[in-house]
Every structure is written in structure tokens, then in C-alpha cells.
Write an enzyme that holds these catalytic residues in place. Sequence first.
Site, PDB file in Angstrom:
ATOM      1  N   TRP A  10      19.078  84.699  25.327  1.00 47.59           N
ATOM      2  CA  TRP A  10      19.917  85.987  25.802  1.00 47.59           C
ATOM      3  C   TRP A  10      20.340  86.788  24.685  1.00 47.59           C
ATOM      4  CZ3 TRP A  10      24.884  86.904  24.840  1.00 47.59           C
ATOM      5  CH2 TRP A  10      25.504  87.809  25.286  1.00 47.59           C
ATOM      6  N   TYR A  57      19.668  90.442  23.496  1.00 47.09           N
ATOM      7  CA  TYR A  57      20.953  91.225  23.392  1.00 47.09           C
ATOM      8  C   TYR A  57      20.853  91.903  21.796  1.00 47.09           C
ATOM      9  CZ  TYR A  57      25.890  93.022  23.693  1.00 47.09           C
ATOM     10  OH  TYR A  57      26.965  93.586  23.966  1.00 47.09           O
ATOM     11  N   ASP A  63      21.243  87.378  31.995  1.00 49.65           N
ATOM     12  CA  ASP A  63      22.808  87.895  31.708  1.00 49.65           C
ATOM     13  C   ASP A  63      23.445  87.996  33.154  1.00 49.65           C
ATOM     14  OD1 ASP A  63      24.725  89.329  29.893  1.00 49.65           O
ATOM     15  OD2 ASP A  63      24.888  90.589  31.737  1.00 49.65           O
TER      16      ASP A  63
END
Length: 287
Positions: free
Chosen positions: A221, A225, A241
Site C-alpha cells: 500500500w 501510494y 486502500d
Amino acid sequence: MKLVYQPPYDWAAMVGFLSARAIGGMETVEAGVYRRSISLGGQHGWISVALGDGDWLDVEVGFPDPAALPEIERRLRTMFDLDAQPQLINPQLATDPLMAQLVAARPGLRVPGTWDGLELAIRAVLGQQITVAAAIRLAGKLVAQYGQPLETPYVGITHVFPTPEVLAAADLATLGMPKARGRTLSGVAQALLDDPQLFEPKASLKEGVARLVALPGIGDWTAQYIAMRQMRETDAFASGDIGLINALAALEGGPVSARQLLARAEAWRPLRAYAAQHLWTSLQRSD
């Protein structure tokens, strides 16, 4: 300076995203104007960015070295996604009926970037398993304690973001977070000192994510990002997410798992980062 873009440009969504994540002491958003402190080559200054009267952003810069202006402009173009081409992006996304609705509602949506890779990585790690608001409070404490004071013409902009040297040596758990997360933050700062190209775009999204997840405490994650907002990978996608999962569930009217979201996102390649931004924005709070 005036920084031109290809219209349309959804400035309201951009400043809404940045406002929700503005770090106290370092950033402000007031009346649609974004301001922040900046650091470059060991020197410090500030920027002020507003929507212009035409197809451009109006930017004011306060910085001691005029020779830095080309690099400041380059970073701003990246940060505000000014080189995006909506006339190419939107039709591609709109081949999916769900995305077609979102694109029609916000045809000028951009993927917000960042001023600095380390800053974004620290933000992303702080945001692991807590809310955006809680992460921003922690970031504000970090800036106040470890950032260098700076005089600016603007109320609320008093410090610059801490240097990697300072963060690598600090015991960041004292800010009020799990010790393991504090070690991850310091480890990321040290990794940047060891490899100054750590947050620069790699040959592929896969390579960029692999380099990041090799760092202790950085999972998929966080890596996706960072790839999305700093490395400007247009197909980066943080499938786990919770905001993306909730957005898709709300739009499709039923529960959605991370696995289902990832499968659904295949239709949005190679622009999954823009699809993600549409999903976040559909929640009307962009988190």
C-alpha cells in the site's frame, strides 16, 4: 510565474485534497490558495499557488537563489500534475461505464503529486492504519520538533520539513507512535541518504514498488501510494486502500473486497492512478 496546463483543470478537487492533508506549520490552504515552505539544495523558501485567470496557475516564489527557479518550476509541474492530458486520459477511462460517470462529473481531475519524495514517504508511513487527520497531526508534531524554523510572509508557515539527516538520527517514537513505526521512518530517511535516487522514477512500476517494499516497514500500500504521487506512475494502485474499497462499494451498491477491487481495476489500466483519484474524490473527502 504562470504555469500552463491543458484544460480542464479541477482546481477545487486539487486544493480540497491538499487542504485535507495540510501539515500545520508547513502548509496552508486559504480561499483556494495553496502555500507552503520549500527546501532545495540546503536552502529554504516558500511558494504560493492559485488558479489563474486563464489556463494556468499563478505562482509566487520566495527563494534566495534565482538559479533554482527551473527546478522549482519542474517540481511544481509535477506536484500539480500540469502535464496531464485530459483529452487522452478521460476517453480511456470512460470505456468502463463506472469510470465514465466519474469522468463526466470531474473531467479535470488530476493526481496530486508532492514537493519531495521523503516528505511523501514519511506522510505515507504515518498514515498506516490510522486516519488522514491523525496522520497529519503527527506530521505537524514532527515538523515542529525537527524542522528548521523559517520566516515567511504568511501566518501558519513557520518551519520547513525536516532533513533526512535529522530524521535518520531521531527517535521518532517520542512523537507518540508505535516504536516500530518510528524505526521505519528513520530507516526510510537513512535509505534516502544511502541512495539519493530512492524516490526517483524507475524503469517500471514493478521495479519502483519492489525497491520500496524492500525497505523494512514498507508494504505494498505504502509503496503504491509513493509510486502514484511521487514517482508519477500512472498505473500505480493501492488495492488494499480502505477509501478505494469504500468508494467502489458505495458506487456499486454492495460490499467489495480488496481482491474484487484489484480485479475490477484491470479495466482501468494503464491509468489506475487516475481511476483511484476519481474513486477517492467520489467520497467527497478524498481519503
